[in-house]
Scaffold this motif. Structure first.
Motif, PDB file in Angstrom:
ATOM      1  N   THR A  49      -1.695   3.161 -11.360  1.00 25.33           N
ATOM      2  CA  THR A  49      -2.198   3.626 -10.066  1.00 25.33           C
ATOM      3  C   THR A  49      -2.431   2.462  -9.123  1.00 25.33           C
ATOM      4  O   THR A  49      -2.109   2.526  -7.920  1.00 25.33           O
ATOM      5  CB  THR A  49      -3.503   4.414 -10.259  1.00 25.33           C
ATOM      6  OG1 THR A  49      -3.290   5.487 -11.180  1.00 25.33           O
ATOM      7  CG2 THR A  49      -3.997   4.992  -8.942  1.00 25.33           C
ATOM      8  N   LEU A  50      -2.989   1.373  -9.657  1.00 26.96           N
ATOM      9  CA  LEU A  50      -3.195   0.183  -8.838  1.00 26.96           C
ATOM     10  C   LEU A  50      -1.860  -0.387  -8.369  1.00 26.96           C
ATOM     11  O   LEU A  50      -1.716  -0.814  -7.222  1.00 26.96           O
ATOM     12  CB  LEU A  50      -3.970  -0.865  -9.649  1.00 26.96           C
ATOM     13  CG  LEU A  50      -4.682  -1.973  -8.877  1.00 26.96           C
ATOM     14  CD1 LEU A  50      -5.721  -1.388  -7.930  1.00 26.96           C
ATOM     15  CD2 LEU A  50      -5.333  -2.945  -9.850  1.00 26.96           C
ATOM     16  N   GLY A  51      -0.856  -0.374  -9.270  1.00 24.80           N
ATOM     17  CA  GLY A  51       0.470  -0.826  -8.872  1.00 24.80           C
ATOM     18  C   GLY A  51       1.080   0.057  -7.804  1.00 24.80           C
ATOM     19  O   GLY A  51       1.752  -0.424  -6.885  1.00 24.80           O
ATOM     20  N   LEU A  52       0.847   1.382  -7.911  1.00 25.11           N
ATOM     21  CA  LEU A  52       1.327   2.322  -6.896  1.00 25.11           C
ATOM     22  C   LEU A  52       0.753   1.984  -5.529  1.00 25.11           C
ATOM     23  O   LEU A  52       1.483   1.928  -4.525  1.00 25.11           O
ATOM     24  CB  LEU A  52       0.945   3.741  -7.300  1.00 25.11           C
ATOM     25  CG  LEU A  52       0.935   4.813  -6.206  1.00 25.11           C
ATOM     26  CD1 LEU A  52       2.347   5.051  -5.688  1.00 25.11           C
ATOM     27  CD2 LEU A  52       0.320   6.103  -6.720  1.00 25.11           C
ATOM     28  N   VAL A  53      -0.553   1.765  -5.474  1.00 24.53           N
ATOM     29  CA  VAL A  53      -1.205   1.446  -4.197  1.00 24.53           C
ATOM     30  C   VAL A  53      -0.643   0.155  -3.616  1.00 24.53           C
ATOM     31  O   VAL A  53      -0.330   0.058  -2.420  1.00 24.53           O
ATOM     32  CB  VAL A  53      -2.730   1.344  -4.401  1.00 24.53           C
ATOM     33  CG1 VAL A  53      -3.409   0.800  -3.153  1.00 24.53           C
ATOM     34  CG2 VAL A  53      -3.315   2.707  -4.766  1.00 24.53           C
ATOM     35  N   GLY A  54      -0.495  -0.869  -4.490  1.00 24.24           N
ATOM     36  CA  GLY A  54       0.054  -2.142  -4.018  1.00 24.24           C
ATOM     37  C   GLY A  54       1.487  -2.020  -3.520  1.00 24.24           C
ATOM     38  O   GLY A  54       1.837  -2.590  -2.486  1.00 24.24           O
ATOM     39  N   CYS A  55       2.309  -1.259  -4.250  1.00 25.75           N
ATOM     40  CA  CYS A  55       3.703  -1.069  -3.835  1.00 25.75           C
ATOM     41  C   CYS A  55       3.780  -0.335  -2.504  1.00 25.75           C
ATOM     42  O   CYS A  55       4.610  -0.675  -1.650  1.00 25.75           O
ATOM     43  CB  CYS A  55       4.467  -0.292  -4.907  1.00 25.75           C
ATOM     44  SG  CYS A  55       4.808  -1.237  -6.412  1.00 25.75           S
ATOM     45  N   TYR A  56       2.926   0.664  -2.320  1.00 22.84           N
ATOM     46  CA  TYR A  56       2.982   1.433  -1.077  1.00 22.84           C
ATOM     47  C   TYR A  56       2.567   0.577   0.119  1.00 22.84           C
ATOM     48  O   TYR A  56       3.226   0.602   1.166  1.00 22.84           O
ATOM     49  CB  TYR A  56       2.094   2.668  -1.184  1.00 22.84           C
ATOM     50  CG  TYR A  56       2.349   3.656  -0.073  1.00 22.84           C
ATOM     51  CD1 TYR A  56       3.372   4.592  -0.185  1.00 22.84           C
ATOM     52  CD2 TYR A  56       1.598   3.647   1.095  1.00 22.84           C
ATOM     53  CE1 TYR A  56       3.644   5.486   0.837  1.00 22.84           C
ATOM     54  CE2 TYR A  56       1.853   4.532   2.119  1.00 22.84           C
ATOM     55  CZ  TYR A  56       2.866   5.458   1.984  1.00 22.84           C
ATOM     56  OH  TYR A  56       3.141   6.329   3.001  1.00 22.84           O
ATOM     57  N   VAL A  57       1.486  -0.195  -0.048  1.00 21.44           N
ATOM     58  CA  VAL A  57       1.036  -1.055   1.052  1.00 21.44           C
ATOM     59  C   VAL A  57       2.099  -2.087   1.394  1.00 21.44           C
ATOM     60  O   VAL A  57       2.422  -2.316   2.574  1.00 21.44           O
ATOM     61  CB  VAL A  57      -0.290  -1.744   0.673  1.00 21.44           C
ATOM     62  CG1 VAL A  57      -0.673  -2.779   1.722  1.00 21.44           C
ATOM     63  CG2 VAL A  57      -1.406  -0.714   0.542  1.00 21.44           C
ATOM     64  N   ALA A  58       2.682  -2.711   0.364  1.00 21.83           N
ATOM     65  CA  ALA A  58       3.716  -3.719   0.611  1.00 21.83           C
ATOM     66  C   ALA A  58       4.943  -3.096   1.273  1.00 21.83           C
ATOM     67  O   ALA A  58       5.534  -3.686   2.186  1.00 21.83           O
ATOM     68  CB  ALA A  58       4.104  -4.391  -0.712  1.00 21.83           C
ATOM     69  N   GLY A  59       5.333  -1.886   0.835  1.00 20.42           N
ATOM     70  CA  GLY A  59       6.487  -1.222   1.429  1.00 20.42           C
ATOM     71  C   GLY A  59       6.278  -0.895   2.898  1.00 20.42           C
ATOM     72  O   GLY A  59       7.183  -1.071   3.723  1.00 20.42           O
ATOM     73  N   ILE A  60       5.078  -0.407   3.239  1.00 25.54           N
ATOM     74  CA  ILE A  60       4.773  -0.085   4.638  1.00 25.54           C
ATOM     75  C   ILE A  60       4.786  -1.347   5.503  1.00 25.54           C
ATOM     76  O   ILE A  60       5.334  -1.358   6.623  1.00 25.54           O
ATOM     77  CB  ILE A  60       3.414   0.632   4.727  1.00 25.54           C
ATOM     78  CG1 ILE A  60       3.519   2.062   4.211  1.00 25.54           C
ATOM     79  CG2 ILE A  60       2.893   0.633   6.164  1.00 25.54           C
ATOM     80  CD1 ILE A  60       4.344   2.986   5.083  1.00 25.54           C
TER      81      ILE A  60
END
Length: 260
Positions: free
Chosen positions: A191-202
């Motif tokens: 879940t933490l990786g998901l949040v990090g990936c989404y922020v970086a992608g945006i």
């Protein structure tokens, strides 16, 4: 013999309380995670005057937005103009209910959503969004794929951990709860990786396609649910592991005391 038995009873109650709290935290995090996956408010764009933005060119963009051939730049421009929201599975824009050329502008708005297909989730992202000849942007491509896969891995780990917990209850043993705790810890990392990936992608997307001056972007409540879910999973994992290990240690000491 009475003091050790009373101490053991106190420990059992403490472990039971820890397990109940861990189960509640696990349930809440699962609900939050499922809700964040199923909703479309991970990122929101706010336009000053969306009704005025739906001009003749705006209607063309909206038609391209709902098209199956819409590329990343096309639907991102529509999100900028029409108070768009983006989720893991769908993208939505807000437009007037009646946007015909012969009708006056309306203030009555409706939200239209288009789902990302499975091929869209694994489609390559380009260095220049919308330009297929610019080459593949590997960073954004893999970030997008990870943000699609990680939430399902997280939910799967928690469900598998719950199954192990039920088996532990059936066996009347706390020791298998260690595995439940480890699985919840791994789910929290996902879940933490998901949040990090989404922020970086945006952030990388907005470097390629900067926000217009009259558009404001912010993370939505679906994203916040995922952010809250991660620490709940870590807390549940810590309680499961603590209860199982400490109970095992106390049982070993009590057994040694009785033998002595």
């Amino acid at each position: 013999l009475f003091p050790p038995s009373s101490k053991g009873a106190m420990m059992d109650n403490r472990f039971a309380t820890a397990l109940v709290i861990a189960c509640v935290l696990s349930l809440i995090s699962t609900i939050y995670m499922a809700a964040s996956i199923g909703t479309d408010f991970w990122y929101e764009y706010h336009t000053l005057s969306p009704a005025e933005n739906v001009s003749e060119s705006g209607r063309i963009i909206w038609e391209e937005f709902v098209s199956e051939e819409a590329d990343e730049k096309t639907y991102t421009d529509a999100l900028f103009r029409c108070n768009g929201t983006v989720g893991l599975w769908r993208r939505c824009i807000t437009v007037p209910k009646n946007s015909h050329w012969y009708s006056p502008p309306e203030t009555d708005m409706t939200t239209n959503c288009i789902s990302f297909s499975l091929s869209d989730q694994f489609m390559e992202k380009y260095i220049e969004p919308g330009n297929h000849n610019s080459g593949t942007d590997l960073n954004r491509t893999y970030l997008w794929r990870l943000q699609f896969l990680l939430p399902f891995v997280s939910l799967g780990l928690m469900c598998f951990g719950a199954l192990i917990g039920l088996c532990a209850c059936a066996c009347r043993s706390l020791y298998p709860a260690i595995a439940t705790g480890v699985l919840h810890f791994l789910a929290g990392l996902c879940t933490l990786g998901l949040v990090g990936c989404y922020v970086a992608g945006i952030e990388l997307l907005h470097q390629k396609l900067p926000l217009p001056d009259d558009v404001r972007g912010e993370f939505g409540w679906s994203f916040c649910l995922a952010c809250v879910s991660a620490p709940l999973q870590f807390m549940a994992a810590a309680l499961f592991i603590w209860a199982a290990r400490t109970n095992r240690k106390e049982f070993t000491l009590l057994k040694a005391y009785r033998v002595a």
